[in-house]
Design a protein around this motif. Sequence first.
Motif, mmCIF file in Angstrom:
data_model
loop_
_atom_site.group_PDB
_atom_site.id
_atom_site.type_symbol
_atom_site.label_atom_id
_atom_site.label_comp_id
_atom_site.label_asym_id
_atom_site.label_seq_id
_atom_site.Cartn_x
_atom_site.Cartn_y
_atom_site.Cartn_z
ATOM 1 N N TRP A 180 20.234 24.372 19.367
ATOM 2 C CA TRP A 180 19.108 25.308 19.609
ATOM 3 C C TRP A 180 18.178 24.781 20.699
ATOM 4 O O TRP A 180 17.469 25.559 21.355
ATOM 5 N N LEU A 181 18.164 23.458 20.888
ATOM 6 C CA LEU A 181 17.178 22.857 21.796
ATOM 7 C C LEU A 181 17.353 23.366 23.221
ATOM 8 O O LEU A 181 18.467 23.625 23.679
ATOM 9 N N ASN A 182 16.217 23.458 23.886
ATOM 10 C CA ASN A 182 16.173 24.062 25.209
ATOM 11 C C ASN A 182 16.506 23.015 26.268
ATOM 12 O O ASN A 182 15.642 22.547 26.989
ATOM 13 N N SER A 183 17.794 22.616 26.314
ATOM 14 C CA SER A 183 18.207 21.599 27.268
ATOM 15 C C SER A 183 19.693 21.782 27.571
ATOM 16 O O SER A 183 20.380 22.504 26.849
ATOM 17 N N TYR A 184 20.161 21.118 28.595
ATOM 18 C CA TYR A 184 21.551 21.307 29.045
ATOM 19 C C TYR A 184 22.587 21.028 27.956
ATOM 20 O O TYR A 184 23.669 21.581 27.969
ATOM 21 N N PHE A 185 22.265 20.175 26.977
ATOM 22 C CA PHE A 185 23.240 19.858 25.921
ATOM 23 C C PHE A 185 23.188 20.849 24.754
ATOM 24 O O PHE A 185 24.006 20.781 23.844
ATOM 25 N N GLY A 186 22.190 21.743 24.767
ATOM 26 C CA GLY A 186 22.041 22.694 23.650
ATOM 27 C C GLY A 186 22.149 24.111 24.141
ATOM 28 O O GLY A 186 23.237 24.618 24.365
ATOM 29 N N ASN A 187 20.941 24.763 24.263
ATOM 30 C CA ASN A 187 20.856 26.055 24.951
ATOM 31 C C ASN A 187 21.550 27.230 24.281
ATOM 32 O O ASN A 187 22.063 28.106 24.972
ATOM 33 N N ASP A 196 10.837 21.914 10.370
ATOM 34 C CA ASP A 196 11.241 21.599 11.749
ATOM 35 C C ASP A 196 11.279 22.865 12.602
ATOM 36 O O ASP A 196 10.810 22.885 13.746
ATOM 37 N N ILE A 197 11.815 23.930 12.012
ATOM 38 C CA ILE A 197 11.918 25.196 12.756
ATOM 39 C C ILE A 197 10.527 25.728 13.111
ATOM 40 O O ILE A 197 10.261 26.086 14.262
ATOM 41 N N GLU A 198 9.611 25.726 12.126
ATOM 42 C CA GLU A 198 8.233 26.176 12.384
ATOM 43 C C GLU A 198 7.599 25.362 13.515
ATOM 44 O O GLU A 198 6.967 25.901 14.427
ATOM 45 N N GLU A 245 6.449 26.731 17.284
ATOM 46 C CA GLU A 245 5.067 26.669 17.732
ATOM 47 C C GLU A 245 4.901 25.734 18.935
ATOM 48 O O GLU A 245 4.293 26.093 19.939
ATOM 49 N N ASP A 246 5.475 24.549 18.832
ATOM 50 C CA ASP A 246 5.242 23.512 19.827
ATOM 51 C C ASP A 246 6.082 23.690 21.097
ATOM 52 O O ASP A 246 5.578 23.614 22.204
ATOM 53 N N GLU A 247 7.380 23.941 20.916
ATOM 54 C CA GLU A 247 8.288 24.023 22.075
ATOM 55 C C GLU A 247 8.533 25.464 22.509
ATOM 56 O O GLU A 247 9.241 25.690 23.488
ATOM 57 N N LYS A 248 7.961 26.418 21.754
ATOM 58 C CA LYS A 248 8.144 27.858 22.037
ATOM 59 C C LYS A 248 9.623 28.241 22.040
ATOM 60 O O LYS A 248 10.058 29.106 22.820
ATOM 61 N N LEU A 249 10.416 27.586 21.182
ATOM 62 C CA LEU A 249 11.829 27.958 21.083
ATOM 63 C C LEU A 249 11.934 29.317 20.388
ATOM 64 O O LEU A 249 11.150 29.622 19.490
#
Length: 294
Positions: free
Chosen positions: A81-88, A115-117, A121-125
């Motif tokens: 889920w993370l907003n990076s080249y290894f996730g996305n 963690d999801i919350e 909020e923090d990373e705007k995922l």
Amino acid sequence: MNSKFRVTLLGTGVPIPRPDRFGPSTLIEAGNHTVLIDAGRGATMRLFQLGIPIGQIDALLLTHFHSDHTVGIPDLWLTGWLNSYFGNRRRPFNVIGPVGTRTLMYHLEAAYSRDIEIRVEDEKLARENVAISVKEFTEDGVVYQAGELTVIAFTVDHGDAIKPAFGYRIEYQGRAVVISGDTRYNANVLRYGEHADLLIHEVAMARPELLGEAAIQRIVNHHTSPQEAGRVFAQTKPKLAAYTHLVMLASETIKPPTTDELIAATRETYAGPLQVGEDLMSFEIGETIAVRQN
Ligand SMILES: [Zn+2]
Ligand SMILES: [Zn+2]
């Protein structure tokens, strides 16, 4: 038309936390489709080693609920889920499995809710990309279809208490790969293994001096011996037979069987093409099957 049909063993191990044989997980790449069978320990690390973004996985299919086949799920789901080249991942996490899959995923979602919350909020995922889509099945049949890729689940026999347990037959452009899942010698593997190009089977082996122990007997009785797997290969005649999920039993004083011993035991019942799987070994399914160690 993209005719790529490639299978890569991400993890060929069992619950033993060995760094050279990660938990059970097999990657299927068919044209533009990418699916994973099981998510054992370290599946995300093997994807990273292959340069495949975790978010690229279209679907995760589960064979059964033994933890060594599922402990990699939260990593795959949340790191993907993370907003990076290894996730996305740009869509919900898609999981397909026998009845019980919904319960497993529901509780994982509850366990990681904080963690999801925080990340929303923090990373705007985007919340929709951490959502989980579950499809459960109860019997043999087609469980996933995308373009020319078809995945068929079939019941196997992993022991009386270990139900449900399934294997998978993956078909793409007239070619077929069959994965036994965790099973004893089972007629359904023969049925669905017919005309397979590549047949990937689990196997369990112990030295004779270890077989007297009740705990070892119990494990062996849940799996397929090399001689029995050889019979499956001899009867289905795949272009290539391969082992994964190597249950090589040992104790503090008795060493596990070697690869040579595994091959020799298989040769008692099967003389055809055979490959003992290693992590990151891939099979390109064409007219012939090309094996590569990544
Ligand atoms: Zn199992
Ligand atoms: Zn297993």
